[in-house]
Motif scaffolding. Structure first.
Motif, PDB file in Angstrom:
ATOM      1  N   UNK A 154      -3.036 -15.831   0.295  1.00 48.36           N
ATOM      2  CA  UNK A 154      -2.368 -14.741  -0.014  1.00 48.36           C
ATOM      3  C   UNK A 154      -3.223 -13.607  -1.121  1.00 48.36           C
ATOM      4  N   UNK A 155      -4.100 -14.336  -1.924  1.00 44.90           N
ATOM      5  CA  UNK A 155      -5.087 -13.641  -2.767  1.00 44.90           C
ATOM      6  C   UNK A 155      -6.072 -12.823  -1.929  1.00 44.90           C
ATOM      7  N   UNK A 156      -6.658 -13.550  -0.829  1.00 43.40           N
ATOM      8  CA  UNK A 156      -7.471 -13.158   0.143  1.00 43.40           C
ATOM      9  C   UNK A 156      -7.007 -11.848   0.857  1.00 43.40           C
ATOM     10  N   UNK A 157      -5.688 -12.239   1.391  1.00 43.98           N
ATOM     11  CA  UNK A 157      -4.824 -11.136   1.979  1.00 43.98           C
ATOM     12  C   UNK A 157      -4.913  -9.777   1.010  1.00 43.98           C
ATOM     13  N   UNK A 158      -4.605  -9.912  -0.420  1.00 39.01           N
ATOM     14  CA  UNK A 158      -4.692  -8.834  -1.216  1.00 39.01           C
ATOM     15  C   UNK A 158      -6.037  -7.936  -1.286  1.00 39.01           C
ATOM     16  N   UNK A 159      -7.000  -8.892  -1.050  1.00 35.20           N
ATOM     17  CA  UNK A 159      -8.511  -8.234  -1.121  1.00 35.20           C
ATOM     18  C   UNK A 159      -8.393  -7.654   0.180  1.00 35.20           C
ATOM     19  N   UNK A 160      -8.072  -8.077   1.437  1.00 32.16           N
ATOM     20  CA  UNK A 160      -8.237  -7.302   2.697  1.00 32.16           C
ATOM     21  C   UNK A 160      -7.569  -6.112   2.612  1.00 32.16           C
ATOM     22  N   UNK A 161      -6.299  -6.130   1.926  1.00 30.72           N
ATOM     23  CA  UNK A 161      -5.457  -5.013   1.782  1.00 30.72           C
ATOM     24  C   UNK A 161      -6.316  -3.692   1.101  1.00 30.72           C
ATOM     25  N   UNK A 162      -7.201  -4.390  -0.154  1.00 28.95           N
ATOM     26  CA  UNK A 162      -7.782  -3.119  -0.738  1.00 28.95           C
ATOM     27  C   UNK A 162      -8.986  -2.653   0.316  1.00 28.95           C
ATOM     28  N   UNK A 163      -9.462  -3.382   0.996  1.00 31.12           N
ATOM     29  CA  UNK A 163     -10.555  -2.895   2.022  1.00 31.12           C
ATOM     30  C   UNK A 163      -9.955  -2.022   2.950  1.00 31.12           C
ATOM     31  N   UNK A 164      -8.724  -2.349   3.225  1.00 30.67           N
ATOM     32  CA  UNK A 164      -7.859  -1.363   4.143  1.00 30.67           C
ATOM     33  C   UNK A 164      -7.808   0.140   3.428  1.00 30.67           C
ATOM     34  N   UNK A 165      -7.249   0.038   2.217  1.00 26.81           N
ATOM     35  CA  UNK A 165      -7.076   1.118   1.234  1.00 26.81           C
ATOM     36  C   UNK A 165      -8.480   2.078   1.412  1.00 26.81           C
ATOM     37  N   UNK A 166      -9.458   1.384   1.016  1.00 24.70           N
ATOM     38  CA  UNK A 166     -10.752   2.018   1.105  1.00 24.70           C
ATOM     39  C   UNK A 166     -11.228   2.748   2.505  1.00 24.70           C
ATOM     40  N   UNK A 167     -10.838   1.964   3.665  1.00 24.51           N
ATOM     41  CA  UNK A 167     -11.146   2.293   4.798  1.00 24.51           C
ATOM     42  C   UNK A 167     -10.194   3.673   5.026  1.00 24.51           C
ATOM     43  N   UNK A 168      -8.952   3.437   4.662  1.00 25.16           N
ATOM     44  CA  UNK A 168      -8.150   4.808   4.977  1.00 25.16           C
ATOM     45  C   UNK A 168      -8.629   6.020   4.164  1.00 25.16           C
ATOM     46  N   UNK A 169      -9.098   5.514   3.065  1.00 22.45           N
ATOM     47  CA  UNK A 169      -9.427   6.786   1.879  1.00 22.45           C
ATOM     48  C   UNK A 169     -10.618   7.639   2.946  1.00 22.45           C
ATOM     49  N   UNK A 170     -11.527   6.866   3.384  1.00 20.41           N
ATOM     50  CA  UNK A 170     -12.678   7.421   4.017  1.00 20.41           C
ATOM     51  C   UNK A 170     -12.086   8.505   5.358  1.00 20.41           C
ATOM     52  N   UNK A 171     -11.252   8.128   5.804  1.00 24.34           N
ATOM     53  CA  UNK A 171     -10.388   9.039   6.804  1.00 24.34           C
ATOM     54  C   UNK A 171     -11.328   9.221   8.136  1.00 24.34           C
ATOM     55  N   UNK A 172     -12.301   8.554   8.262  1.00 27.72           N
ATOM     56  CA  UNK A 172     -12.892   8.682   9.749  1.00 27.72           C
ATOM     57  C   UNK A 172     -11.993   8.011  10.699  1.00 27.72           C
ATOM     58  N   UNK A 173     -12.299   8.450  11.797  1.00 28.51           N
ATOM     59  CA  UNK A 173     -11.464   7.797  13.032  1.00 28.51           C
ATOM     60  C   UNK A 173     -11.691   6.347  13.233  1.00 28.51           C
TER      61      UNK A 173
END
Lengths: 596, 596
Positions: free
Chosen positions: B463-482
């Motif tokens: 679950x802790x790894x999943x939370x880290x992955x969620x952070x990466x997702x947020x970073x990706x979303x923030x860049x907003x490239x396709x």
């Protein structure tokens, strides 16, 4: 390695899914009812289990060999082929007029599976003869057929297909072999053909090569290709053999698998020109070749099923014997056979579900072939032809791709022993690798599925199949058993994904060919998975009904469990494929060529 | 077959994903910054490309051979191993105190990949020595280590791991080899070990066998297993070699692949008992063996990456040269290299995305290993250790399973030529098949993932790894490239599926072990796919930033495309696996045993 033909499963398909008793109502098929099927399959099982299967490993260890242009088959193959032809197996599906038995493909296909389970290298020889027979029946003149057909049907002579050249593999437009018309109506053939299976051997008196070549002055590309018969020995007017023709086997390949089947380089015309006889009309060779290739593609799909079945049997045998570790549920007091371990069961169930699903699909497609050729009503013939044609690339592509996953799992079940050649399962892993390549790679099948089978009619055939699947779902839902409900749910999800992909394919093939062909193989895998799953859904319905009648309880229960497994573990791959195909096309072709 | 080390990709991972400059801040790692990594990797590339790679095909065609108990390596291997050891490669990651270079695993892992791409059979020899060194460093007495370690580290002697016996493969509880204490403190070892890689050979002066055996009267099962050093030649007090010990290589196996590495049956004690020396304490052998096995498991995962890389390179080379058919988009006027065909690109992209994803994951895990061993803060060490331990079964299981798909695609890209052994790609297909089997089958890795890595802590680490992955997702979303948005979407779907499966696994392992272990391998495949995909998501972020800086444009663009491909074509497999695991457990074990 012993082989035990899956008679029960074959007869279940033939009876309930393919509907053999309806086939027996077709003109000319009156004797081909369920009892005939049973009798033929039992006889075939005996022959393949006792004669061909024991030679399979021998062939791997003592491949057919080449010396000074002569090819000598694996010890034992010659005697086996003699038995094979004497028992009439070569003629099983061929016309009675040429000495065959005229049985339907629905039966012949099951026999073909047995031959390929027992010994794939051997089975390639009659499979290629079948192709040559098919081509002659389609387009050969009566003179040509009078000379060649009977002896091909009785196995006195064998046939080959000569398509590939060093520069022309998948791309037949690049064929260069030349044909020069002679005053006597024959042609002089010259060129090099490679990858010719059983192109030279010592098992039959003569070899009838069917060769693609270009007549002088023919148009470029596939429209200038003609088909010729080039016999190894010329045939005299009285049917006896004359001089050696100018065709030589200059080498055979050192291959990953199917080592007992010689893969020949044939040189035509090095001593003045090989004598060839035109089949049908000039420049229509590809068309004729496609007829025989379609039969061969179906046959290769069956090879996939066959080798998967063999890998499964061997893995089950090992899993029952090998003692290792106590089961995780504590159901045994100590270490037990590994078949008790859930992951071993998962592997065996995966192998079995794939195999049964593909077998059911092949059986149903064979029945459609029979109806397409024998039904008195033209519209029904056409409907069946359309169904069969749609299924051929799926049977070829999906059954062979799955066979590689299955044979790999077969090695995996064996653990370290699987990696040792003497164990035998590595041979299936090696042999199966050719199946996604020859008779058209999976990508070539996928091109056919996309172009001729989907885009050409705007997805109409595909949609009609989806509607049939929806009916099966409704029937499943109506029975309301937990297994049927799961199957209906998984089929529905897969069907909806299929429809989306069909729309994507038929809507974009012209405007965005790169996008469509980037997903062509995934589309084939999706469609093959769904169609085989659909047959497992139908099988589940039949098995539930049979159980209600108290018929063959253990078999029917197993069929339901396998179908349920297919639904939960194989059909579930479909929606992800939709995502790749429909959403993921762009990135397949985005990378600059020099960045690879 | 030429090999070109993927230096750029390795250095990208080491710099940006693994963070080598942070590793260089750890005590004892001061010299191990990016420039060191670069220098070492360039040197390694040269060595592996020119010395080991040319011997790979030679080894397949001229396997190491056995005669009268003597094993003779493939011609050229002896000279290559001499060069290898003289250049100090064996000691790369080992302590300076014993003559090694003490470099971090983050660098060593990339070097290991190169060795295995160049020549997997050869690379197994130093890999096994690494394991023996690891075991001695963990548990060997100072006397034992004084005698053996330096010579193992400099490659004068080599090491082996002796676990398997005919009746004890995956199930080490069944080990029967006996150890009888002697008055001088040594033991007499007697028993048969099988599948001993490089268990006998002529490349080094001595072989240091690490052997699992049972001391008389030890408890049954794994709690009664001890670890011994059994040298091929006894070592005198002054370090020189004495008499031959009572261990004999009675045969080697005839295998599907890695044919140049001898797989030995070793017979201990047929002439009175082999002299062995206890490593650590009695009955703690399995514990020590696990330390060395963990290192070896990581190493086998890297072998998967290595062989996938080689298969990719060879396929790209062929796809650039082979001319066949005109591209579907009409972008060339006539037939062109097959790399223009979308399906060939799809295959190459699949091979590459799997390989880069797994390489990134292995690199990041290596950095965690280095931090776990060198960080001054105990909590940070523990966190890193937990991360590394979670990843080991994924790296071993997922990277090797994917390598079989990749090497199979490699053959497929070659079409008919792929099936011809001389082409060379079939060797990778054969070689890779061992990787999912040795050092613990994929199912054994999955047991580890389910039991020790997930259920034991109630899914907390996962679950802790999943939370880290969620952070990466947020970073990706923030860049907003396709590309980043697609990656974020696919990661999120896969992460949610992962969490559901983790809950299922940690909630049911005790109460419903059959249900959980029925899905253990699919869980491993799901988790491995997600974790590698996560690293591709991180790589995508790094590449976008680098592009913004104008750094290495072509490389960074390619990285983004490959990451996007991973998202759309590989991560999309995850949700279907969830369905199989969570909904499909029951039917895996439902079939009656006699119905298989």
């Amino acid at each position: 390695m012993s082989y035990s033909a899956p008679l029960k499963d074959m007869l279940f398909n033939i009876r309930y899914l393919a509907g053999i008793d309806q086939i027996a109502q077709l003109p000319g098929m009156e004797d081909a009812g369920f009892e005939t099927a049973q009798a033929v399959l039992e006889e075939a099982a005996k022959f393949n289990e006792t004669v061909l299967a024991p030679l399979n490993w021998v062939g791997d260890q003592n491949p057919t060999s080449w010396k000074d242009g002569m090819v000598t088959a694996t010890p034992g193959f010659k005697a086996a082929f003699k038995q094979y032809t004497e028992a009439g197996w070569q003629g099983l599906q061929h016309p009675v007029a040429y000495g065959g038995q005229g049985l339907p493909k629905t039966i012949g296909s099951a026999v073909g599976e047995m031959q390929n389970s027992a010994n794939m290298s051997f089975a390639l020889l009659p499979l290629l003869s079948d192709g040559a027979i098919e081509a002659l029946l389609t387009a050969g003149s009566s003179e040509l057929n009078a000379i060649y057909l009977e002896k091909l049907v009785n196995g006195q002579w064998t046939g080959t297909m000569n398509l590939t050249e060093p520069q022309a593999g998948s791309d037949l437009a690049a064929v260069r072999t030349k044909a020069e018309p002679q005053p006597d109506g024959s042609y002089k053939i010259a060129g090099t053909k490679i990858f010719i299976t059983w192109g030279e051997h010592d098992l039959a008196e003569n070899i009838v090569h069917l060769v693609l070549a270009r007549v002088n002055g023919a148009p470029a590309g596939v429209k200038g290709i003609s088909l010729f018969v080039v016999p190894k020995f010329l045939v005299k007017a009285d049917g006896s053999l004359g001089a050696r023709n100018d065709v030589a086997c200059v080498s055979i390949e050192h291959k990953l698998g199917i080592k007992a089947s010689p893969t020949c380089v044939l040189q035509f015309g090095d001593a003045g020109g090989a004598v060839g006889y035109l089949v049908g009309q000039e420049n229509r060779g590809l068309e004729y070749m496609f007829i025989m290739m379609n039969a061969a593609r179906y046959g290769v799909g069956v090879q996939g099923i066959a080798i998967a079945q063999m890998a499964y049997q061997k893995a089950v045998e090992f899993a029952r014997e090998r003692i290792q570790s106590r089961p995780v549920d504590g159901s045994l007091p100590a270490a037990g056979p590994i078949i008790h371990h859930p992951d071993v069961k998962r592997m065996l169930m995966t192998m079995r579900a794939y195999t049964e699903g593909c077998r059911a699909l092949a059986s149903v497609a064979a029945a459609a072939y029979d109806a397409a050729h024998h039904h008195p009503d033209a519209q029904t013939r056409e409907q069946n032809e359309t169904f069969y044609e749609f299924m051929v690339p799926l049977i070829k592509g999906f059954s062979t791709e799955m066979s590689q996953e299955v044979t790999s799992l077969g090695v995996q079940v064996h653990g370290g022993m699987g990696f040792i050649e003497e164990t035998g399962c590595a041979q299936y892993y090696r042999d199966s690798k050719i199946l996604t390549i020859y008779e058209g790679t999976t990508a070539i099948q996928a091109n056919d599925l996309v172009g001729r089978k989907t885009a050409r009619d705007g997805g109409q055939t595909a949609k009609a199949l989806a509607a049939q699947i929806a009916s099966t779902e409704a029937e499943l839902t109506a029975t309301a058993t937990p297994d049927a409900l799961v199957m209906a749910k998984r089929l529905a999800a897969a069907r909806l994904a299929f429809i989306e992909v069909v729309d994507f394919v038929s809507g974009n093939t012209k405007a965005h060919p790169n996008a469509v062909f980037a997903g062509s193989v995934p589309y084939l895998m999706l469609a093959g998975n769904l169609m085989a799953g659909w047959q497992m859904g139908r099988a589940l319905l039949v098995a539930q009904e049979a159980l209600a009648r108290g018929e063959d309880v253990a078999f029917m229960q197993a069929k339901i469990t396998v179908a349920r497994f297919y639904a939960d573990h194989i059909l579930t791959k479909v929606p992800g494929l939709r995502d790749s195909i429909v959403d993921g096309a762009a990135c397949v072709t985005a990378l600059a060529l020099d960045a690879f």
